[in-house]
Every structure is written in C-alpha cells, then in structure tokens.
Design an enzyme around this catalytic site. Structure first.
Site, PDB file in Angstrom:
ATOM      1  N   LYS A   1       1.085  -1.588  -0.243  1.00  0.00           N
ATOM      2  CA  LYS A   1       0.186  -0.276   0.046  1.00  0.00           C
ATOM      3  C   LYS A   1       1.088   1.556  -0.228  1.00  0.00           C
ATOM      4  O   LYS A   1       0.729   1.692   1.022  1.00  0.00           O
ATOM      5  CB  LYS A   1      -0.992   0.078   1.163  1.00  0.00           C
ATOM      6  CG  LYS A   1      -2.236   1.403   1.114  1.00  0.00           C
ATOM      7  CD  LYS A   1      -2.431   1.976   2.801  1.00  0.00           C
ATOM      8  CE  LYS A   1      -1.895   3.218   2.858  1.00  0.00           C
ATOM      9  NZ  LYS A   1      -1.492   3.971   2.421  1.00  0.00           N
TER      10      LYS A   1
ATOM     11  N   GLU B   1       9.359   1.977  11.203  1.00  0.00           N
ATOM     12  CA  GLU B   1      10.590   2.857  11.374  1.00  0.00           C
ATOM     13  C   GLU B   1       9.792   4.804  11.435  1.00  0.00           C
ATOM     14  O   GLU B   1       9.243   5.218  10.263  1.00  0.00           O
ATOM     15  CB  GLU B   1      10.923   3.066   9.889  1.00  0.00           C
ATOM     16  CG  GLU B   1      12.062   4.083   9.676  1.00  0.00           C
ATOM     17  CD  GLU B   1      12.628   3.928  10.537  1.00  0.00           C
ATOM     18  OE1 GLU B   1      13.271   3.116  11.168  1.00  0.00           O
ATOM     19  OE2 GLU B   1      13.042   5.720  10.873  1.00  0.00           O
TER      20      GLU B   1
ATOM     21  N   CYS C   1      12.904  11.600   7.277  1.00  0.00           N
ATOM     22  CA  CYS C   1      12.829  11.604   8.586  1.00  0.00           C
ATOM     23  C   CYS C   1      14.219  12.082   9.333  1.00  0.00           C
ATOM     24  O   CYS C   1      14.319  11.593  10.286  1.00  0.00           O
ATOM     25  CB  CYS C   1      12.898   9.512   8.778  1.00  0.00           C
ATOM     26  SG  CYS C   1      11.915   9.615   7.875  1.00  0.00           S
TER      27      CYS C   1
ATOM     28  N   GLU D   1       8.421  16.627  15.900  1.00  0.00           N
ATOM     29  CA  GLU D   1       8.453  17.039  14.261  1.00  0.00           C
ATOM     30  C   GLU D   1       7.946  16.908  13.036  1.00  0.00           C
ATOM     31  O   GLU D   1       7.088  17.206  13.473  1.00  0.00           O
ATOM     32  CB  GLU D   1       8.653  14.867  14.017  1.00  0.00           C
ATOM     33  CG  GLU D   1       9.195  14.657  12.760  1.00  0.00           C
ATOM     34  CD  GLU D   1       9.285  13.675  11.748  1.00  0.00           C
ATOM     35  OE1 GLU D   1       8.297  12.608  12.489  1.00  0.00           O
ATOM     36  OE2 GLU D   1      10.355  13.145  11.039  1.00  0.00           O
TER      37      GLU D   1
HETATM   38  C1  UN1 Z   1      14.331   9.315   5.041  1.00  0.00           C
HETATM   39  O1  UN1 Z   1      14.176   9.900   6.055  1.00  0.00           O
HETATM   40  O2  UN1 Z   1      12.861   8.986   4.937  1.00  0.00           O
HETATM   41  O3  UN1 Z   1      19.761   8.578   4.560  1.00  0.00           O
HETATM   42  C2  UN1 Z   1      14.883   7.764   4.302  1.00  0.00           C
HETATM   43  C3  UN1 Z   1      19.453   9.271   4.412  1.00  0.00           C
HETATM   44  C4  UN1 Z   1      18.267   8.998   2.451  1.00  0.00           C
HETATM   45  C5  UN1 Z   1      16.912   7.944   3.403  1.00  0.00           C
HETATM   46  C6  UN1 Z   1      15.998   8.744   3.760  1.00  0.00           C
HETATM   47  N1  UN1 Z   1      19.517   7.528   2.007  1.00  0.00           N
HETATM   48  O4  UN1 Z   1      18.575  10.657   3.904  1.00  0.00           O
END
Ligand code: UN1
Length: 499
Positions: free
Chosen positions: A178, A253, A287, A388
């Site tokens: 999804k 995650e 993230c 965040e």
């Molecule tokens: C994410 O922020 O969800 O290291 C992934 C990084 C990328 C992956 C980020 N290679 O910022």
C-alpha cells in the site's frame, strides 16, 4: 506512458490490473502546480482481502523458487530502474515535489538496494556449528514468513518501497503493497517494473487507498504475519496495537528530531554546508532531516549569520526546474502544520531569523511552498526543539561545551540520526559512543545513509528493528535451527554428557 494527466490507474492483484470493489477514486496531485497526476482506486477492505488471498496462494510456489533465481529477477528489476531512472526522476519531481538531483538519488537508492538484495540470493547466510554429540550436524537457516504487508510513505516514494520489498522478496515472501496516497503513481511504476522483471503472478500486489480502509485491514488481516511501516509515531503506535491480537511481527520506522552538533573547533564552512543540506534538502521532509543545530558558544554568532545568509540564497521552485534548490512540501495540510510550528516557536519566545512564511507570488500560490526557516536562541525544551515538524524549519540551540551538546542532542524522545562537526578525534569518538541514535555522522550532516548499512533508530524512532543492510533480513525471515543425527541411535542432548 504519459507522466501527467487524468489517466485512471488500477490495483494489481493476482497478476491482473483490476478496479476496486468500491468503484471510488482519489487523485494524485502535483504539489508544485496543483495539476492532477492521475486517478487511483480508493480501495476497500474487500480489495485487501483479495490481494492477501492472491499473495498467500503465490507464496506456496515462490518460497520454493531457488533464492539465486529470485535474485536474477531483482537484478533485472535493478536494470529496469536504471533504464527508467530519468523518467522516474522527472515523475518524482512532479508527483512528490523533490528537486531532480534528489529524486535521482531516491531512484539510485532503489537501484543500489535491489542490486544488494539480488546478491543476497547467493548468500542468505546461516550458521553451521558443531554439535555437542557425536555424528550429529547442526545448522541454522533463514526461512521466509509468508505474506508481508508493506505500508510506505511519500517522502522516499521509490527508495523506501525498495528497502522493504526487495529483502522481503529475496527471502521468499510475497507482498501486498500500500503506497502513500500522495505518491500512488510512483508506487504503481515500482510494481510495473517488478512485473516486467519477471515476478510471477501474485508475488507482488498493490492496493491503493487510505490508511483507514486499506492499511488497517492489512494490519489486522490474520493471513499477513508481518507488517512493515514507515510513518509517524502516532501511526506506528496504532499499528502495533492493532497487530497485537494476531501477534504479528511489526517493523516500524518512525520519526526523528535529528541534531547536528557544531563545536568551536569545527570547520565552519563544511558545517554550514552540511546543515543547509540536511535541514532544507527535500524541504526538510526526511526522517533524517536536521531540525536542530546545537552550537558551541564560541562559533554560535558566526554560524548563525552564515546559515541565515545561505538559507536566504536558496531558490524555491518546482522540483523539475534545474535551478531549484528547495521544492514544495507535499500538501496543504503539511503546509499548515509547518506554519503552525512557526507560530508555536514565536509564542515560545524563540527568535525567528529568516523564513517563517508561506511563499507567495511567482506562481507559488498554485503549490505548497514554504520559505526555509531558521529559529535562533531556541531552548532545548521548546516544542520546536522536541517535536517533528517535517518541513524546512530548523532550530539553533546554544551550548557551553561538548557534554552539554551531547545531553541536548539526546534530550528528545526520538533517536534516528545524529551528527557532530569537530576536528578533535577524542570528542568524535566519544560522540560515536554517547549519541543515542541509530545513525551517527562525523563531519557530515544527518542525511546520506547508504543501503548496505542498517537504517533505523533508537527510542521512539522504532521498535528495535532496522531496514537495509543485512539487518533487513531479520525482519523478513525467521531462523530455523536444524539438527541432523547420523549416529543411527538415540542420542540425548544435555543428558548423554560422556565424550
Ligand atoms: C528518510 O528520511 O525517510 O539518509 C529516508 C537519507 C536517505 C534516506 C532517508 N538516504 O537521508
């Protein structure tokens, strides 16, 4: 295939492109221009049930396909991604909004991951060990688990599906996928290319639609033993709770509130470049984005003025234009949330140094553009330093010394990425040991993870699992220990202790 327009797309279930049982649809919209990218089925729990049944049936044969053969399909998939890299990059700039260089990087990350996992087809190492008994052979092997529910976000619309789907496939599992409702076309292209690479019917299924109808059914479905989700902390908690009744394996995650520490002895040019890249790249929608900058007293003023000058030079615009530095944010709800944090920061008494507003003029009204924003004099306990924001906003925090810097960096509920700029090797090593995060960078920003290392975080960033690298295989396999007794007699472990 047309990249934009009002083409209607379908779900892919059991090897066929099919409509949703609901007949209802939703649109994917370009966040820079407001144009419609395509129309997608707003699927129902019934659609999920069909997809799970197809994946469950396909599992019976897929698990028996030799892993090196599964790997060959992933090699072909990686080649197709290479061939389509330019088209996918352009589509990503339009559907998700990130600038072309970063969109290309997103596709490249999926190519890297697919090649890495294709190679696993000839490894998937277990252990062979001695036995405590004579004429007995012991080993452990990785076993696939079954149907994997894959729920992915919009911010890395090709890379993150590859982090989840390629290790799941090489291990012999089948998938119900999804993708995020903000980036369904990229999810659809991902699946098309897997099908073109030769994946048998039913091994990959895609069901479009929202978290409420599609995601929730996947999470609760008794025939889906593993759920992997990248999303918000709130969604993660809900998924874990709803998956508990079936004792599912849940891989989460979640968020980050990542900090870059800059000590007095740092190379300031390098630090400023790393901060701008990590705070404003992908419009702060990673993230791993640097949403806090912890600066030692001696360089605070100098770094602050450099950062403000650099942020003000960044050119806002559509991701597909070559001279754009910062693209739009994903949708109007995100724009509102980001701006609400600007108001919160001001109310809390932080100093707004630059940005802090929705961009207007220049056609910006058609999309969701927010000016790169820097707050100064931020107290570590303020909400803008704890929560965040997921946008182009970063908070500068002043500290006295190294120990305080580490304490402030760790003083949040998340633990994804962390960074320190220093020329002192002793402090660098202490930071590697003491920063409470799944990832630590020395003299680099908080972004830039590579696929052959584990990716994930401590504390509220997740639930102890990692994706990418060898660690990903632990999410998608279970260990089986096998004992082969060729002595021809009954031998009793722990009891027959004579040698
Ligand atoms: C994410 O922020 O969800 O290291 C992934 C990084 C990328 C992956 C980020 N290679 O910022």
């Amino acid at each position: 295939m047309a990249l934009t327009g009002t083409k209607t797309f379908l779900n892919y279930i059991g090897g066929e492109w099919v409509d949703s049982a609901s007949g209802e649809t939703f649109e994917s919209v370009n966040p820079a221009s407001g144009d419609t990218i395509g129309t997608f089925p707003r699927s129902t729990p019934e659609d999920v049930d069909r997809a799970v049944a197809a994946a469950k049936a396909a599992y019976e044969d897929w698990r028996l396909v030799p892993a090196p053969k599964r790997g060959e399909i992933l090699y072909r998939f990686a080649n197709l991604l290479m061939e389509e890299k330019e088209e996918l990059t352009d589509l990503m700039a339009r559907e998700m909004g990130k600038v072309k260089a970063e969109a290309g990087g997103d596709v490249q990350e999926a190519i890297d991951m697919s090649l890495y996992m294709a190679g696993e087809g000839r490894r998937l190492f277990g252990q062979t060990t001695p036995s405590e008994l004579r004429d007995k052979f012991n080993m452990s092997v990785r076993m696939p688990i079954g149907v994997i529910g894959v729920i992915t976000p919009w911010n890395f619309p090709i890379a993150i599906p590859s982090w989840k789907i390629t290790p799941a496939l090489i291990s012999g599992n089948t998938i119900v996928f999804k993708p995020a409702t903000d980036t369904p076309l990229l999810g659809e292209r991902f699946v098309e290319l897997l099908v073109d690479a030769g994946l048998p019917s039913g091994v990959i299924n895609i069901v479009h639609g929202g978290g409420g109808a599609v995601g929730d059914r996947l999470v609760r479905h008794p025939d889906v033993p593993v759920i992997t989700l990248t999303g918000s902390r709130e969604t993660g908690v809900e998924v874990m709770r709803n998956a508990a009744d079936n004792l599912k394996h849940v891989h989460l995650e979640l968020g980050g509130k990542n900090a870059i520490i800059v000590l007095d002895d740092a190379d300031l040019d390098l630090a400023a470049d790393g901060i701008v890249w990590s705070a404003f790249g992908t419009s702060g929608q990673r993230c791993t984005a640097a949403s806090r900058v912890i600066v030692q007293d001696g360089v605070y003023e100098e770094l602050q003025s450099r950062l403000v000058a650099a942020a003000e030079k960044l050119r806002l615009g559509p991701g597909w234009e070559d001279d754009t530095d910062v693209g739009p944010v994903i949708n109007s709800k995100a724009l509102e949330k980001i701006h609400s944090y600007t108001e919160i920061g001001k109310d809390e008494g932080a100093k707004l140094l630059t940005g802090g507003e929705v961009a207007t003029g220049n056609g910006f009204e058609k999309g969701n553009f927010y000016r790169p924003t820097i707050f100064g004099d931020v107290d570590p306990q303020m909400r803008i330093a704890q929560e965040e924001i997921f946008g182009p906003t970063t908070a500068l925090i002043r500290v006295r010394d190294f120990d305080q810097a580490i304490r402030v960096s760790n003083g949040i509920k998340f633990g994804l990425s962390s960074s320190i700029f220093t020329r002192d090797v002793n402090k660098a090593f202490r930071a590697m040991r003491d920063l409470q995060a799944g990832i630590t960078y020395i003299n680099a920003g908080t972004i830039g993870a590579e696929v052959h290392l584990p990716f994930g975080g401590t504390k509220d960033t997740g639930n102890g699992h990692r994706e990418a690298g060898q660690a990903a295989l632990d999410v998608f396999t279970e260990w089986k220990s096998i004992y082969v007794d060729y002595s021809g007699k009954l031998q009793k472990a722990q009891i027959d202790t004579e040698i």
